[in-house]
Scaffold this motif. Structure first.
Motif, PDB file in Angstrom:
ATOM      1  N   ARG A   1       0.802  -1.221   0.000  1.00 11.78           N
ATOM      2  CA  ARG A   1       0.000   0.000   0.000  1.00 11.78           C
ATOM      3  C   ARG A   1       0.838   1.277   0.000  1.00 11.78           C
ATOM      4  O   ARG A   1       0.485   2.268   0.618  1.00 11.78           O
ATOM      5  CB  ARG A   1      -0.971   0.016   1.191  1.00 11.78           C
ATOM      6  CG  ARG A   1      -1.963  -1.133   1.187  1.00 11.78           C
ATOM      7  CD  ARG A   1      -2.773  -1.147  -0.081  1.00 11.78           C
ATOM      8  NE  ARG A   1      -3.702  -2.267  -0.143  1.00 11.78           N
ATOM      9  CZ  ARG A   1      -4.424  -2.581  -1.225  1.00 11.78           C
ATOM     10  NH1 ARG A   1      -4.296  -1.862  -2.326  1.00 11.78           N
ATOM     11  NH2 ARG A   1      -5.252  -3.608  -1.202  1.00 11.78           N
ATOM     12  N   ARG A   2       1.952   1.233  -0.710  1.00 11.26           N
ATOM     13  CA  ARG A   2       2.713   2.451  -0.921  1.00 11.26           C
ATOM     14  C   ARG A   2       2.209   3.131  -2.186  1.00 11.26           C
ATOM     15  O   ARG A   2       1.551   2.515  -3.028  1.00 11.26           O
ATOM     16  CB  ARG A   2       4.200   2.128  -1.038  1.00 11.26           C
ATOM     17  CG  ARG A   2       4.770   1.443   0.202  1.00 11.26           C
ATOM     18  CD  ARG A   2       6.219   1.053  -0.002  1.00 11.26           C
ATOM     19  NE  ARG A   2       7.044   2.230  -0.211  1.00 11.26           N
ATOM     20  CZ  ARG A   2       8.281   2.182  -0.702  1.00 11.26           C
ATOM     21  NH1 ARG A   2       8.807   1.026  -1.062  1.00 11.26           N
ATOM     22  NH2 ARG A   2       8.970   3.290  -0.859  1.00 11.26           N
ATOM     23  N   THR A   3       2.517   4.404  -2.378  1.00  8.50           N
ATOM     24  CA  THR A   3       2.046   5.103  -3.570  1.00  8.50           C
ATOM     25  C   THR A   3       2.952   4.813  -4.756  1.00  8.50           C
ATOM     26  O   THR A   3       4.141   4.502  -4.593  1.00  8.50           O
ATOM     27  CB  THR A   3       2.008   6.621  -3.339  1.00  8.50           C
ATOM     28  OG1 THR A   3       3.349   7.110  -3.205  1.00  8.50           O
ATOM     29  CG2 THR A   3       1.196   6.968  -2.096  1.00  8.50           C
ATOM     30  N   SER A   4       2.387   4.943  -5.949  1.00  2.19           N
ATOM     31  CA  SER A   4       3.186   4.758  -7.162  1.00  2.19           C
ATOM     32  C   SER A   4       4.332   5.762  -7.215  1.00  2.19           C
ATOM     33  O   SER A   4       5.426   5.440  -7.689  1.00  2.19           O
ATOM     34  CB  SER A   4       2.302   4.902  -8.403  1.00  2.19           C
ATOM     35  OG  SER A   4       1.444   3.790  -8.542  1.00  2.19           O
ATOM     36  N   ALA A   5       4.097   6.973  -6.730  1.00  3.39           N
ATOM     37  CA  ALA A   5       5.143   8.000  -6.741  1.00  3.39           C
ATOM     38  C   ALA A   5       6.316   7.591  -5.855  1.00  3.39           C
ATOM     39  O   ALA A   5       7.489   7.728  -6.240  1.00  3.39           O
ATOM     40  CB  ALA A   5       4.570   9.336  -6.283  1.00  3.39           C
ATOM     41  N   GLU A   6       6.033   7.079  -4.653  1.00  2.00           N
ATOM     42  CA  GLU A   6       7.100   6.637  -3.749  1.00  2.00           C
ATOM     43  C   GLU A   6       7.888   5.487  -4.355  1.00  2.00           C
ATOM     44  O   GLU A   6       9.123   5.471  -4.321  1.00  2.00           O
ATOM     45  CB  GLU A   6       6.500   6.187  -2.418  1.00  2.00           C
ATOM     46  CG  GLU A   6       5.892   7.285  -1.577  1.00  2.00           C
ATOM     47  CD  GLU A   6       5.168   6.732  -0.362  1.00  2.00           C
ATOM     48  OE1 GLU A   6       4.993   7.496   0.596  1.00  2.00           O
ATOM     49  OE2 GLU A   6       4.791   5.541  -0.369  1.00  2.00           O
ATOM     50  N   VAL A   7       7.161   4.524  -4.884  1.00  2.00           N
ATOM     51  CA  VAL A   7       7.798   3.329  -5.436  1.00  2.00           C
ATOM     52  C   VAL A   7       8.631   3.687  -6.663  1.00  2.00           C
ATOM     53  O   VAL A   7       9.751   3.188  -6.842  1.00  2.00           O
ATOM     54  CB  VAL A   7       6.730   2.281  -5.779  1.00  2.00           C
ATOM     55  CG1 VAL A   7       7.339   1.095  -6.522  1.00  2.00           C
ATOM     56  CG2 VAL A   7       6.027   1.816  -4.511  1.00  2.00           C
ATOM     57  N   ALA A   8       8.106   4.567  -7.512  1.00  2.00           N
ATOM     58  CA  ALA A   8       8.834   4.974  -8.713  1.00  2.00           C
ATOM     59  C   ALA A   8      10.121   5.704  -8.364  1.00  2.00           C
ATOM     60  O   ALA A   8      11.181   5.428  -8.950  1.00  2.00           O
ATOM     61  CB  ALA A   8       7.944   5.856  -9.585  1.00  2.00           C
ATOM     62  N   GLU A   9      10.050   6.628  -7.432  1.00  2.00           N
ATOM     63  CA  GLU A   9      11.241   7.397  -7.048  1.00  2.00           C
ATOM     64  C   GLU A   9      12.319   6.472  -6.480  1.00  2.00           C
ATOM     65  O   GLU A   9      13.505   6.600  -6.805  1.00  2.00           O
ATOM     66  CB  GLU A   9      10.871   8.459  -6.016  1.00  2.00           C
ATOM     67  CG  GLU A   9      12.035   9.364  -5.629  1.00  2.00           C
ATOM     68  CD  GLU A   9      11.617  10.486  -4.690  1.00  2.00           C
ATOM     69  OE1 GLU A   9      12.508  11.248  -4.260  1.00  2.00           O
ATOM     70  OE2 GLU A   9      10.406  10.593  -4.398  1.00  2.00           O
ATOM     71  N   GLU A  10      11.914   5.523  -5.652  1.00  2.00           N
ATOM     72  CA  GLU A  10      12.865   4.584  -5.075  1.00  2.00           C
ATOM     73  C   GLU A  10      13.489   3.708  -6.152  1.00  2.00           C
ATOM     74  O   GLU A  10      14.709   3.459  -6.150  1.00  2.00           O
ATOM     75  CB  GLU A  10      12.159   3.717  -4.039  1.00  2.00           C
ATOM     76  CG  GLU A  10      13.042   2.706  -3.342  1.00  2.00           C
ATOM     77  CD  GLU A  10      12.278   1.961  -2.272  1.00  2.00           C
ATOM     78  OE1 GLU A  10      12.225   2.440  -1.123  1.00  2.00           O
ATOM     79  OE2 GLU A  10      11.701   0.891  -2.602  1.00  2.00           O
ATOM     80  N   PHE A  11      12.657   3.217  -7.083  1.00  2.00           N
ATOM     81  CA  PHE A  11      13.172   2.371  -8.162  1.00  2.00           C
ATOM     82  C   PHE A  11      14.179   3.126  -9.017  1.00  2.00           C
ATOM     83  O   PHE A  11      15.254   2.597  -9.346  1.00  2.00           O
ATOM     84  CB  PHE A  11      12.023   1.871  -9.035  1.00  2.00           C
ATOM     85  CG  PHE A  11      12.486   1.223 -10.313  1.00  2.00           C
ATOM     86  CD1 PHE A  11      12.954  -0.091 -10.311  1.00  2.00           C
ATOM     87  CD2 PHE A  11      12.476   1.921 -11.511  1.00  2.00           C
ATOM     88  CE1 PHE A  11      13.398  -0.685 -11.486  1.00  2.00           C
ATOM     89  CE2 PHE A  11      12.924   1.333 -12.686  1.00  2.00           C
ATOM     90  CZ  PHE A  11      13.383   0.023 -12.669  1.00  2.00           C
ATOM     91  N   VAL A  12      13.845   4.338  -9.400  1.00  2.00           N
ATOM     92  CA  VAL A  12      14.734   5.129 -10.254  1.00  2.00           C
ATOM     93  C   VAL A  12      16.089   5.340  -9.578  1.00  2.00           C
ATOM     94  O   VAL A  12      17.150   5.214 -10.213  1.00  2.00           O
ATOM     95  CB  VAL A  12      14.080   6.482 -10.613  1.00  2.00           C
ATOM     96  CG1 VAL A  12      15.079   7.416 -11.290  1.00  2.00           C
ATOM     97  CG2 VAL A  12      12.878   6.251 -11.528  1.00  2.00           C
ATOM     98  N   ALA A  13      16.072   5.635  -8.282  1.00  2.00           N
ATOM     99  CA  ALA A  13      17.326   5.835  -7.548  1.00  2.00           C
ATOM    100  C   ALA A  13      18.110   4.530  -7.447  1.00  2.00           C
ATOM    101  O   ALA A  13      19.329   4.499  -7.697  1.00  2.00           O
ATOM    102  CB  ALA A  13      17.035   6.400  -6.170  1.00  2.00           C
ATOM    103  N   ASP A  14      17.430   3.446  -7.066  1.00  2.00           N
ATOM    104  CA  ASP A  14      18.111   2.156  -6.887  1.00  2.00           C
ATOM    105  C   ASP A  14      18.690   1.636  -8.201  1.00  2.00           C
ATOM    106  O   ASP A  14      19.732   0.960  -8.209  1.00  2.00           O
ATOM    107  CB  ASP A  14      17.150   1.120  -6.312  1.00  2.00           C
ATOM    108  CG  ASP A  14      16.790   1.398  -4.861  1.00  2.00           C
ATOM    109  OD1 ASP A  14      17.472   2.238  -4.234  1.00  2.00           O
ATOM    110  OD2 ASP A  14      15.820   0.776  -4.358  1.00  2.00           O
TER     111      ASP A  14
END
Length: 344
Positions: free
Chosen positions: A118-131
């Motif tokens: 239940r995290r937001t798409s924005a949070e998940v996207a930002e983390e993925f892009v950084a990782d």
């Protein structure tokens, strides 16, 4: 073609997946009069009947590899308005960098973060892009770009990843959710409201094919990724679209069993299942008994023997619950479902 998701009105293509998932099995004994059943005396392809394999219920599931390529490819691919990239040599390479960083296991993880955690798409996207190291691109660009997304979480997350990478490269990018393919594809072709959308190779190929060549057009999409992308590229030229590089990540129909069942019977592929077990109980959407990539294809391509078909849903909670509770032995799921466990 792939069965539709809950929020997608058109089907997408199917395909194999080697992801490990959470599902369950049931006893393989059929009931009289069940859809697609047989009396167990012979296989659908005329071979010798195999002993029924008992279900081994459990939460952890594995998708059995579609080793004979029954399903159509449905890799994620950036779809771009052709006019939007005129004079811009940066946009497509940036989107291709996202494709290169994705595989099906990664996609499962992204979907789990949104759908299960239940995290937001924005949070998940930002983390993925950084990782993934995509937050400091060598390329730079400029200009307004609107990334469209369909109305389900995976599309929203992928669209947000695209926009995040483009913003990091200097574009002014934003994401807008438009709805289903009937709504967003005309907007992409027009290019005024939307310039980029994450798409699916096989499904988009057939959508445009039927739009351009009629509802009865011969299929262009197949289990051959290169050939399907080539066909999609040609169709795209007719409607003003170009495409980036397809990602290894796929969101397709797949067939799963519990991990406990797979371990007990030593099966990892659909061929191995067909060689080992008869009297299977198949769960999926009502159309499965008629679709060539579902029950008929499993019987004809693999020689799988079904004692019963249970009408449930397309990769949804009914099918997964039936697997987990031991009500079906083989179930149709989506290969990138966030409730699945990525392959080891």
């Amino acid at each position: 073609m792939k069965f539709p998701r809950k929020h997608v009105s058109l089907p997408r293509a199917l395909g194999a997946a080697a992801a490990v998932v959470s599902l369950a099995f049931l006893t393989a004994c059929g009931e009289p009069g069940s859809a697609g059943g047989n009396d167990g005396g012979s296989s659908p392809t005329g071979g010798t009947s195999l002993a029924a394999c008992e279900a081994v219920p459990g939460d952890e599931l594995v998708v059995l590899d579609d080793d004979k390529q029954l399903q159509t490819v449905d890799n994620i691919i950036p779809a771009i308005n052709a006019a939007a990239v005129e004079g811009d040599d940066t946009l497509i390479p940036l989107l291709d960098s996202v494709s290169a960083a994705l595989d099906t296991d990664t996609l499962i993880g992204l979907n789990k973060a949104v759908d299960v955690d239940r995290r937001t798409s924005a949070e998940v996207a930002e983390e993925f892009v950084a990782d993934a190291g995509l937050d400091n691109p060598e390329q730079s660009g400029s200009g307004k770009i609107v990334v469209g997304a369909a109305d389900f979480a995976e599309s929203a997350t992928l669209g947000t990843i695209y926009a995040t990478v483009l913003n990091d490269a200097g574009y002014d990018a934003e994401v807008t959710t438009i709805g289903n393919r009937e709504a967003y594809l005309p907007a992409l072709e027009d290019g005024k409201q939307v310039q980029v959308i994450p798409e699916y190779v096989g499904t988009l190929t057939e959508f445009i094919n039927k739009d351009v060549n009629g509802a009865d057009a011969e299929p262009v999409a197949s289990s051959d990724l290169d050939a399907t992308v080539e066909g999609l590229t040609g169709l795209g030229e007719q409607v003003g679209l170009v495409f980036g590089t397809p990602s290894p990540a796929q969101d397709q129909n797949a067939f799963a069993v519990t991990k406990a069942f797979a371990d007990e019977n030593g099966v990892t592929t659909l061929s191995e299942l067909a060689e080992t077990c008869g009297g299977l109980v198949l769960g999926g959407p009502p159309e499965c008994t008629e679709r060539p990539f579902c029950q008929p294809g499993l019987e004809e391509t693999y020689g799988l023997q079904f004692a019963e078909f249970r009408s449930l849903d397309a990769g949804g909670p009914l099918t997964k619950s039936a697997l987990q509770q031991g009500e079906v032995t083989l179930g149709l799921v989506f290969s990138s479902d966030g409730s699945l466990t990525p392959s080891e």
